[in-house]
Scaffold this active site. Sequence first.
Site, PDB file in Angstrom:
ATOM      1  N   ASP A 251     -69.600  29.712  12.207  1.00  0.00           N
ATOM      2  CA  ASP A 251     -70.413  29.927  13.403  1.00  0.00           C
ATOM      3  C   ASP A 251     -71.815  30.373  12.983  1.00  0.00           C
ATOM      4  O   ASP A 251     -72.054  30.653  11.806  1.00  0.00           O
ATOM      5  CB  ASP A 251     -69.710  31.010  14.247  1.00  0.00           C
ATOM      6  CG  ASP A 251     -70.381  31.219  15.584  1.00  0.00           C
ATOM      7  OD1 ASP A 251     -71.048  30.285  16.076  1.00  0.00           O
ATOM      8  OD2 ASP A 251     -70.240  32.327  16.141  1.00  0.00           O
TER       9      ASP A 251
ATOM     10  N   GLU B 111     -76.878  27.702  12.624  1.00  0.00           N
ATOM     11  CA  GLU B 111     -78.036  26.832  12.953  1.00  0.00           C
ATOM     12  C   GLU B 111     -79.163  26.973  11.930  1.00  0.00           C
ATOM     13  O   GLU B 111     -79.856  25.990  11.713  1.00  0.00           O
ATOM     14  CB  GLU B 111     -78.532  27.172  14.367  1.00  0.00           C
ATOM     15  CG  GLU B 111     -77.578  26.728  15.460  1.00  0.00           C
ATOM     16  CD  GLU B 111     -76.257  27.516  15.485  1.00  0.00           C
ATOM     17  OE1 GLU B 111     -76.281  28.694  15.083  1.00  0.00           O
ATOM     18  OE2 GLU B 111     -75.238  26.936  15.861  1.00  0.00           O
TER      19      GLU B 111
ATOM     20  N   ASP C  59     -71.702  27.970  23.032  1.00  0.00           N
ATOM     21  CA  ASP C  59     -71.496  28.950  24.099  1.00  0.00           C
ATOM     22  C   ASP C  59     -71.807  28.385  25.485  1.00  0.00           C
ATOM     23  O   ASP C  59     -72.882  28.612  26.051  1.00  0.00           O
ATOM     24  CB  ASP C  59     -72.339  30.193  23.811  1.00  0.00           C
ATOM     25  CG  ASP C  59     -71.912  30.873  22.527  1.00  0.00           C
ATOM     26  OD1 ASP C  59     -70.794  30.578  22.048  1.00  0.00           O
ATOM     27  OD2 ASP C  59     -72.687  31.685  21.996  1.00  0.00           O
TER      28      ASP C  59
HETATM   29  C1  GLC Z   1     -71.040  33.055  18.955  1.00  0.00           C
HETATM   30  C2  GLC Z   1     -70.053  31.904  18.993  1.00  0.00           C
HETATM   31  C3  GLC Z   1     -68.810  32.321  19.734  1.00  0.00           C
HETATM   32  C4  GLC Z   1     -68.215  33.562  19.063  1.00  0.00           C
HETATM   33  C5  GLC Z   1     -69.243  34.675  19.001  1.00  0.00           C
HETATM   34  C6  GLC Z   1     -68.739  35.887  18.220  1.00  0.00           C
HETATM   35  O1  GLC Z   1     -71.501  33.349  20.222  1.00  0.00           O
HETATM   36  O2  GLC Z   1     -70.613  30.761  19.557  1.00  0.00           O
HETATM   37  O3  GLC Z   1     -67.885  31.262  19.763  1.00  0.00           O
HETATM   38  O4  GLC Z   1     -67.098  33.986  19.777  1.00  0.00           O
HETATM   39  O5  GLC Z   1     -70.420  34.202  18.385  1.00  0.00           O
HETATM   40  O6  GLC Z   1     -68.387  35.551  16.933  1.00  0.00           O
END
Ligand code: GLC
Length: 798
Positions: A405, A408, A483
């Site tokens: 995650d 980017e 998200d």
């Molecule tokens: C980001 C991710 C989400 C995750 C969060 C905490 O917002 O997109 O999926 O739950 O981080 O790790």
Amino acid sequence: MITNTELEYKGDLYPTAVSSVQQEADSVFFHTDNNVILKITVLRDSLIRFRYTTKGYFSNDFSYAIDKSQSHGYNFLELIEQKTFYQINTSKLICRVSKTDLKILLTDLDNNVILEDELGFHWEENYNFGGNIVKMSKVSHDGESYYGLGDKASHSNLKGKRVENWAMDQYAFHKDQEPLYKVVPFYIGLHNRKAYGIFFDNTFRTNFDFAQERRNVTSFWAEGGEMNYYFIYGPQMADVVTTYTHLTGKPEMPPMWTLGYHQCKWSYYPESKVREITSKFRELQIPCDAIYLDIDYMDGFRCFTWNKEYFPDPKKMVAELAEDGFKTVVIIDPGIKIDKDYWVYKEALEKDYFCKRADGPYMKGKVWPGECNFPDYTNPEVREWWAGLFRELISDIGVKGVWNDMNEPAVMEVPGKTFPMDVRHDYDGNPCSHRKAHNIYGTQMARATYEGVKRFAYPKRPFIITRSAYSGAQRYTSSWTGDNVASWEHLWIANIQMQRMSISGMGFTGSDIGGFAEQPSGELYARWIQLGVFHPFCRTHSSGDHGDQEPWSFDEEVIDITRKFVSLRYQLLPYLYTMFYEYINDGVPMLKPLVYFDQEDPQTHYRTDEFIFGNHILVCPILEPNAQGRRMYLPVGNWYNYWTGELVSGKKELWVKTDYDQIPIFIKEGGIIPKYPVQQYVGELKFDEVTLEVYYKLGKEKSFLYEDAQDGYDYNKGRYSFSTFTFNGKENQLIIQQHKEGKFEIPYSKFKINLHGLPFQVKTIYIDNERAAADTIQFNGNTLFIDKDFTELHITGA
Ligand code: GLC
């Protein structure tokens, strides 16, 4: 952040007349007086690469997107000089290059224009950074349509839109939001019933304008790098998509459990909570294969550590969950906490593996753990080190998948939400700034993770999921769309995003079912699950700062609907697995938008909601509250309503009545749909029969069934089974032939065949040319049992 428009504009520059031309093997070089060189390379008869330089020579040719293991070859190539242009002919295309201005005209062999330069290649010198802003403009025709571009949250037909490709953490994005998490600079044009594709392989920030700024112009440009694009000719959209996918690569078969249902939340902790969730799935008999641990499993958000208070014995927990059929997937972010007592930080520091600012200091930014440094995944040595970090998690603890995650990369509390542009990257030995490496950072992280998980999971298959990705990332990882929000509009967006990702080479994708931000109503959750089970990746996830989002957080009806649809997905696993095989083998997208299914029918060009799941199942989600059904478009062909069995002819709009526990699902006539029994997780049951749902058609139709050991690599050694079923229906008989390939020993012995829509009463049944006695086949109504190795089933009517 400096954007294109803020740079001092000194005017566009254009190529002058062609001064010399040379052919070298598969490439033709066109030189102009003002130092422009255009290199045209014929990779296949319908795949041509265009590369421009303004320096009089080309820089090192390097791409992360192109799959170097793929071979190319053309049948025919000739270069002809005419009075005003040069002409390159292949066996499928004609490419003309104008002698005066280097403009390109591409036609088919009947001289139908496929794509034509408007201004063509031009550029603007980039005084702030060096190099050029490189630009291309093409003629856009009235009625021309545009598709593709990865995860865009816009109408599936991009005509009239401008999009931006710059990987971005977009919490709670909205419809038409630009840019998003992924960068897939590939589009499909459709004009005069002929489809073509453009893949602009440039990792700098790119833009595409589809006749938005000027009605008859489509243009694309990048803030640096080369004008370097691949032109792919169809004429069928299927040819464009499969060629693009071939060019940028395909994944390996995923372990079958990854096609099951996954449950996630930010975050499930402590261990007792995780066990409460997994037990509840079993208690309610809602199938589930994977449980996710979000950032709170770590010690202070330090990657590769555990919070021992919440998870005192992770190995024991993971093993016990596995006994109950649950695979544990954990999150790993790129930000490494600056902490001199933290082993990962210390190692990276010692080895000098973090990204640096232009003037020397390490790139520092805030993410979940506070101040972090970030590994430079564009350095092969760093990737190798990163891969090695997974040993404990995978080999020792037994984690089965890794979730990447924030890659980017996302940075908190700074304008631009990412690294400053001066940050340096290795870019596999082509050193550059973040302007060039930004869009590829997430893919290289996922690649390093994939290498590690694969190494330590061996002889099992790895599973990786990423948020950010550039073209080609599909070789290493699945993805999700980030998200999203618990709203009806987001359900519409998720449906389009998944179709778009499918035709953009990255089919193994899903949305956060129910929505990540905010709280869905039970009805919205039910409608989302009903769509989500038809997406290649199927996971409920939510931010957890509102209510709960497990199926039982809603009322009984929603629990029942969830069980019903997730069970249907588990029954369809062999069908889904076969779709996946067609994807990895031939690049065929798993979800097919209607325009892909029938580009000849202009009605399909602006359809967004209906899609074909695999080859034979048409799905149309319910996207509004309180629906008793919906209006939808049924494409060409005859289709069986899955719920009622009614046969409906297509190429028309119709109202389809559905109850709350249904959405419109139609099966294409002639289709043979394989089904497993419902299992609570992949591999739970040993079964001796597989069902084939056979939908009668007057005429012929092919269906496939791919099976293997559901994990491991034996399938690469020929241990798979691939059946082609040819259905041939006549007025009072039907013949199903099975052609089998592969050496895999299928563990069940028979097929249960359910015949749907037979227009006649069954009189005789022949199996492999022998008349079958009633007791051997247990014929009952429209159901019969038959040996799995049959080669021909012949049924005649009275
Ligand atoms: C980001 C991710 C989400 C995750 C969060 C905490 O917002 O997109 O999926 O739950 O981080 O790790």
